[in-house]
Design a protein around this motif. Structure first.
Motif, PDB file in Angstrom:
ATOM      1  N   LEU A  37       0.958  -7.556  -0.730  1.00  0.00           N
ATOM      2  CA  LEU A  37       0.136  -6.686  -1.567  1.00  0.00           C
ATOM      3  C   LEU A  37      -1.346  -6.820  -1.233  1.00  0.00           C
ATOM      4  O   LEU A  37      -2.086  -5.829  -1.255  1.00  0.00           O
ATOM      5  N   PHE A  38      -1.800  -8.023  -0.930  1.00  0.00           N
ATOM      6  CA  PHE A  38      -3.188  -8.209  -0.489  1.00  0.00           C
ATOM      7  C   PHE A  38      -3.415  -7.457   0.813  1.00  0.00           C
ATOM      8  O   PHE A  38      -4.446  -6.792   0.993  1.00  0.00           O
ATOM      9  N   MET A  39      -2.438  -7.544   1.718  1.00  0.00           N
ATOM     10  CA  MET A  39      -2.536  -6.823   2.993  1.00  0.00           C
ATOM     11  C   MET A  39      -2.491  -5.315   2.766  1.00  0.00           C
ATOM     12  O   MET A  39      -3.172  -4.559   3.460  1.00  0.00           O
ATOM     13  N   LEU A  40      -1.700  -4.873   1.775  1.00  0.00           N
ATOM     14  CA  LEU A  40      -1.664  -3.450   1.437  1.00  0.00           C
ATOM     15  C   LEU A  40      -3.041  -2.975   0.996  1.00  0.00           C
ATOM     16  O   LEU A  40      -3.517  -1.919   1.428  1.00  0.00           O
ATOM     17  N   GLY A  41      -3.688  -3.764   0.131  1.00  0.00           N
ATOM     18  CA  GLY A  41      -5.027  -3.404  -0.319  1.00  0.00           C
ATOM     19  C   GLY A  41      -6.007  -3.328   0.830  1.00  0.00           C
ATOM     20  O   GLY A  41      -6.804  -2.393   0.932  1.00  0.00           O
ATOM     21  N   ALA A  42      -5.936  -4.310   1.734  1.00  0.00           N
ATOM     22  CA  ALA A  42      -6.824  -4.310   2.903  1.00  0.00           C
ATOM     23  C   ALA A  42      -6.548  -3.104   3.787  1.00  0.00           C
ATOM     24  O   ALA A  42      -7.469  -2.471   4.318  1.00  0.00           O
ATOM     25  N   GLY A  43      -5.262  -2.765   3.935  1.00  0.00           N
ATOM     26  CA  GLY A  43      -4.891  -1.600   4.737  1.00  0.00           C
ATOM     27  C   GLY A  43      -5.391  -0.303   4.126  1.00  0.00           C
ATOM     28  O   GLY A  43      -5.848   0.601   4.846  1.00  0.00           O
ATOM     29  N   SER A  86     -17.943   3.424  -1.041  1.00  0.00           N
ATOM     30  CA  SER A  86     -17.965   3.780  -2.461  1.00  0.00           C
ATOM     31  C   SER A  86     -16.566   4.125  -2.964  1.00  0.00           C
ATOM     32  O   SER A  86     -16.146   3.667  -4.036  1.00  0.00           O
ATOM     33  N   CYS A  87     -15.838   4.917  -2.179  1.00  0.00           N
ATOM     34  CA  CYS A  87     -14.474   5.314  -2.574  1.00  0.00           C
ATOM     35  C   CYS A  87     -13.556   4.099  -2.668  1.00  0.00           C
ATOM     36  O   CYS A  87     -12.722   4.005  -3.579  1.00  0.00           O
ATOM     37  N   THR A  88     -13.717   3.177  -1.736  1.00  0.00           N
ATOM     38  CA  THR A  88     -12.890   1.970  -1.741  1.00  0.00           C
ATOM     39  C   THR A  88     -13.165   1.135  -2.981  1.00  0.00           C
ATOM     40  O   THR A  88     -12.235   0.654  -3.649  1.00  0.00           O
ATOM     41  N   ILE A  89     -14.432   0.957  -3.305  1.00  0.00           N
ATOM     42  CA  ILE A  89     -14.802   0.154  -4.467  1.00  0.00           C
ATOM     43  C   ILE A  89     -14.315   0.809  -5.757  1.00  0.00           C
ATOM     44  O   ILE A  89     -13.799   0.138  -6.661  1.00  0.00           O
ATOM     45  N   VAL A  90     -14.457   2.120  -5.852  1.00  0.00           N
ATOM     46  CA  VAL A  90     -14.002   2.836  -7.050  1.00  0.00           C
ATOM     47  C   VAL A  90     -12.479   2.759  -7.170  1.00  0.00           C
ATOM     48  O   VAL A  90     -11.936   2.595  -8.273  1.00  0.00           O
ATOM     49  N   THR A  91     -11.778   2.860  -6.045  1.00  0.00           N
ATOM     50  CA  THR A  91     -10.323   2.746  -6.075  1.00  0.00           C
ATOM     51  C   THR A  91      -9.892   1.357  -6.538  1.00  0.00           C
ATOM     52  O   THR A  91      -8.949   1.205  -7.319  1.00  0.00           O
ATOM     53  N   ALA A  92     -10.593   0.334  -6.061  1.00  0.00           N
ATOM     54  CA  ALA A  92     -10.309  -1.034  -6.513  1.00  0.00           C
ATOM     55  C   ALA A  92     -10.579  -1.167  -8.006  1.00  0.00           C
ATOM     56  O   ALA A  92      -9.827  -1.836  -8.729  1.00  0.00           O
ATOM     57  N   ALA A  93     -11.632  -0.522  -8.479  1.00  0.00           N
ATOM     58  CA  ALA A  93     -11.940  -0.539  -9.914  1.00  0.00           C
ATOM     59  C   ALA A  93     -10.808   0.096 -10.713  1.00  0.00           C
ATOM     60  O   ALA A  93     -10.443  -0.393 -11.788  1.00  0.00           O
ATOM     61  N   CYS A  94     -10.235   1.162 -10.185  1.00  0.00           N
ATOM     62  CA  CYS A  94      -9.116   1.825 -10.858  1.00  0.00           C
ATOM     63  C   CYS A  94      -7.899   0.893 -10.938  1.00  0.00           C
ATOM     64  O   CYS A  94      -7.185   0.861 -11.952  1.00  0.00           O
ATOM     65  N   ALA A  95      -7.677   0.119  -9.878  1.00  0.00           N
ATOM     66  CA  ALA A  95      -6.568  -0.839  -9.885  1.00  0.00           C
ATOM     67  C   ALA A  95      -6.794  -1.911 -10.944  1.00  0.00           C
ATOM     68  O   ALA A  95      -5.868  -2.311 -11.658  1.00  0.00           O
ATOM     69  N   MET A 124      -8.238  -6.836  -4.969  1.00  0.00           N
ATOM     70  CA  MET A 124      -8.977  -7.872  -4.249  1.00  0.00           C
ATOM     71  C   MET A 124      -8.808  -7.727  -2.740  1.00  0.00           C
ATOM     72  O   MET A 124      -9.724  -8.024  -1.965  1.00  0.00           O
ATOM     73  N   GLY A 125      -7.639  -7.278  -2.305  1.00  0.00           N
ATOM     74  CA  GLY A 125      -7.442  -7.013  -0.881  1.00  0.00           C
ATOM     75  C   GLY A 125      -8.378  -5.927  -0.381  1.00  0.00           C
ATOM     76  O   GLY A 125      -8.963  -6.036   0.704  1.00  0.00           O
ATOM     77  N   MET A 126      -8.554  -4.880  -1.196  1.00  0.00           N
ATOM     78  CA  MET A 126      -9.451  -3.790  -0.827  1.00  0.00           C
ATOM     79  C   MET A 126     -10.903  -4.275  -0.752  1.00  0.00           C
ATOM     80  O   MET A 126     -11.637  -3.950   0.192  1.00  0.00           O
ATOM     81  N   LEU A 127     -11.312  -5.062  -1.730  1.00  0.00           N
ATOM     82  CA  LEU A 127     -12.704  -5.527  -1.766  1.00  0.00           C
ATOM     83  C   LEU A 127     -13.013  -6.473  -0.617  1.00  0.00           C
ATOM     84  O   LEU A 127     -14.087  -6.411  -0.010  1.00  0.00           O
ATOM     85  N   THR A 128     -12.073  -7.361  -0.326  1.00  0.00           N
ATOM     86  CA  THR A 128     -12.283  -8.302   0.775  1.00  0.00           C
ATOM     87  C   THR A 128     -12.368  -7.577   2.110  1.00  0.00           C
ATOM     88  O   THR A 128     -13.178  -7.920   2.973  1.00  0.00           O
ATOM     89  N   ALA A 129     -11.538  -6.545   2.273  1.00  0.00           N
ATOM     90  CA  ALA A 129     -11.531  -5.797   3.533  1.00  0.00           C
ATOM     91  C   ALA A 129     -12.788  -4.953   3.702  1.00  0.00           C
ATOM     92  O   ALA A 129     -13.361  -4.904   4.803  1.00  0.00           O
TER      93      ALA A 129
END
Length: 224
Positions: free
Chosen positions: A66-72, A89-98, A124-129
């Motif tokens: 799941l972390f890898m999914l977020g990074a992907g 911006s889109c990535t951060i907002v999407t992570a916020a939605c999660a 967290m995977g999205m934010l780290t990536a």
């Protein structure tokens, strides 16, 4: 000092969020990191010898894909959306939605607590990536081990009389700021878990929305 704080604002907030989410869910579930994948490896090892903190084998294993999914997902957004700042911006907002989904599931008592945590892992995977994909977001906020090691090196050098160059001092100051942000986040996450539970994830949700909607790339750093 204030100038450095302003220039590292994104990373400071992200370090706070990282500590907040990890502390909240670690306490809530009794042994699960949503952002510290290395920590889950350790917990899995404890589980192999029957330690009580290693009892969440299934969840701990799920954090990896799941972390890898977020990074992907972050990588896909960067590949599809131009310019890079908009993708960030889109990535951060999407992570916020999660994160928001995680909090709403807890508030409405929909599904198990583990579901809340798994949405946070993806975030967290999205934010780290995205921190790696867009260097203008700021210095690495999730590398606390590296930041603390850097501070130890800097402190030792000062003790033996080494004079830091301006850029070395700036790096040390950045590490100090990020470590403080992470520790403050851990404390806030622990307090939130004790008072409101997973609903406390609404705070990092709000912070991420603010960064996402008002994202301003840091000067002097170019995307790789």
């Amino acid at each position: 000092m204030l100038k450095t704080l302003r220039s590292k604002g994104n990373s400071l907030i992200l370090a706070f969020i990282s500590g907040f989410a990890d502390a909240l869910f670690f306490i809530h579930l009794g042994g699960l990191f949503v952002g510290l994948v290395t920590g889950n490896v350790i917990l899995l090892g404890l589980g192999l010898i029957g330690h009580e903190k290693g009892g969440l084998h299934g969840l701990q294993l799920l954090t990896f894909p799941l972390f890898m999914l977020g990074a992907g997902l972050a990588a896909i957004l960067v590949a599809w959306i131009r310019p890079l700042g908009r993708a960030t911006s889109c990535t951060i907002v999407t992570a916020a939605c999660a994160f928001a989904i995680s909090a709403v599931l807890a508030i409405t008592q929909t599904g198990p607590d583990s579901a809340c945590a798994l949405f946070a892992v993806v975030a967290m995977g999205m934010l780290t990536a995205i921190e790696r994909l867009d260097p203008r977001l700021g210095p690495p906020f999730s590398l606390m081990t590296g930041n603390i090691a850097g501070l130890a090196v800097a402190g030792t050098r000062r003790l033996i009389g080494y004079k830091e160059r301006p850029e070395e001092w700036a790096q040390s100051l950045t590490s100090i700021i990020l470590v403080i942000g992470f520790v403050a986040g851990c404390g806030a996450g622990a307090f939130a878990q004790k008072t409101v539970g997973v609903a406390g994830m609404l705070l990092p949700t709000l912070l991420l929305f603010l960064i996402g909607f008002f994202y301003a790339p840091q000067n002097g750093q170019k995307p790789s």
